[in-house]
Scaffold this active site. Sequence first.
Site, PDB file in Angstrom:
ATOM      1  N   LYS A 198      -9.146 -13.162 -10.353  1.00  0.00           N
ATOM      2  CA  LYS A 198     -10.322 -12.300 -10.542  1.00  0.00           C
ATOM      3  C   LYS A 198     -11.262 -12.554  -9.377  1.00  0.00           C
ATOM      4  CE  LYS A 198     -12.837 -15.758 -13.207  1.00  0.00           C
ATOM      5  NZ  LYS A 198     -13.576 -16.113 -14.419  1.00  0.00           N
ATOM      6  N   GLY A 255       0.785  -1.240   0.000  1.00  0.00           N
ATOM      7  CA  GLY A 255       0.000   0.000   0.000  1.00  0.00           C
ATOM      8  C   GLY A 255       0.809   1.278   0.000  1.00  0.00           C
ATOM      9  N   MET A 270      -4.174  -6.940  -7.386  1.00  0.00           N
ATOM     10  CA  MET A 270      -3.567  -7.928  -8.276  1.00  0.00           C
ATOM     11  C   MET A 270      -4.572  -8.825  -9.023  1.00  0.00           C
ATOM     12  SD  MET A 270      -0.455  -7.121  -8.075  1.00  0.00           S
ATOM     13  CE  MET A 270       0.463  -8.486  -8.802  1.00  0.00           C
ATOM     14  N   ARG A 271      -5.807  -8.396  -9.127  1.00  0.00           N
ATOM     15  CA  ARG A 271      -6.784  -9.203  -9.881  1.00  0.00           C
ATOM     16  C   ARG A 271      -7.315  -8.419 -11.075  1.00  0.00           C
ATOM     17  NH1 ARG A 271      -9.318 -13.500  -6.186  1.00  0.00           N
ATOM     18  NH2 ARG A 271      -8.149 -13.201  -4.263  1.00  0.00           N
ATOM     19  N   ASN A 305       1.492   3.192  -2.483  1.00  0.00           N
ATOM     20  CA  ASN A 305       0.803   4.216  -3.290  1.00  0.00           C
ATOM     21  C   ASN A 305      -0.371   4.817  -2.525  1.00  0.00           C
ATOM     22  OD1 ASN A 305       1.870   4.653  -6.165  1.00  0.00           O
ATOM     23  ND2 ASN A 305       2.041   2.430  -5.863  1.00  0.00           N
ATOM     24  N   HIS A 327       0.659   1.290 -13.023  1.00  0.00           N
ATOM     25  CA  HIS A 327       1.424   0.122 -13.475  1.00  0.00           C
ATOM     26  C   HIS A 327       2.908   0.503 -13.564  1.00  0.00           C
ATOM     27  CE1 HIS A 327       2.195  -3.639 -15.533  1.00  0.00           C
ATOM     28  NE2 HIS A 327       2.963  -2.958 -16.368  1.00  0.00           N
ATOM     29  N   ASN A 377      -5.724   2.726 -12.534  1.00  0.00           N
ATOM     30  CA  ASN A 377      -4.687   1.824 -12.013  1.00  0.00           C
ATOM     31  C   ASN A 377      -3.320   2.455 -12.246  1.00  0.00           C
ATOM     32  OD1 ASN A 377      -3.533  -0.671 -11.039  1.00  0.00           O
ATOM     33  ND2 ASN A 377      -3.041  -1.190 -13.166  1.00  0.00           N
TER      34      ASN A 377
END
Length: 192
Positions: free
Chosen positions: A64, A11, A91-92, A13, A110, A108
């Site tokens: 997912k 966490g 991560m899904r 970010n 990346h 998101n």
Amino acid sequence: MKIGILGSGKGSNFRALLTEIEAGRLDAEPVLVLADVEGAGILELARGAGIPCEVIREPKFRTKLSPEVEAGVVRKLREAGVELVVLAGYMRMVKAPLLEAFPRRIINIHPALLPAFPGLEAWGQALEAGVAKTGCTVHFVDSGMDSGEIIAQAEVPVLPGDTAETLHARIQVEEHKLYPAVVARFAAGDLA
Ligand code: GRF
């Protein structure tokens, strides 16, 4: 602007967003943190900051959420009044229930200059490819793997002697500036 955060890991970010919010430099209110991993650091951060947080339990899949579990996530985000869904190390893959509930309202971050190196351990992919620079990308989330429309990017050099760890750490320094800056653009109504 009320934000909901989804994460799976430490966490950092989310912490960067909190720092900017608490300093009065980012006009956003984190109203809910959801993590799909029990004991994820992001939950500890939320508790420490007094922000409601919950674990998403998904017994069937690893990559997912099943439709009914994801529909539950949508319900919680809506009940909390979330206007922007911020994926911070989640991560899904995101599926229809969430995508349809928050069109152009899920972002998101990346750790690569997309469209280069989508998927896992993008910093390792960059090292292996021998590129001179990589970076990070904030993008809208769609049904693909790191394939949504790009909103902003920051470049990071790959230095001689870099390991996966040193490169990821250098990328994260830029992530922690880029993500709050992009969320601020949403808060200001500059991104629709
Ligand atoms: C970051 O490198 C981000 O780009 C990727 O996952 C990592 C999350 O790190 N999506 P943290 O949990 O925010 O520290």
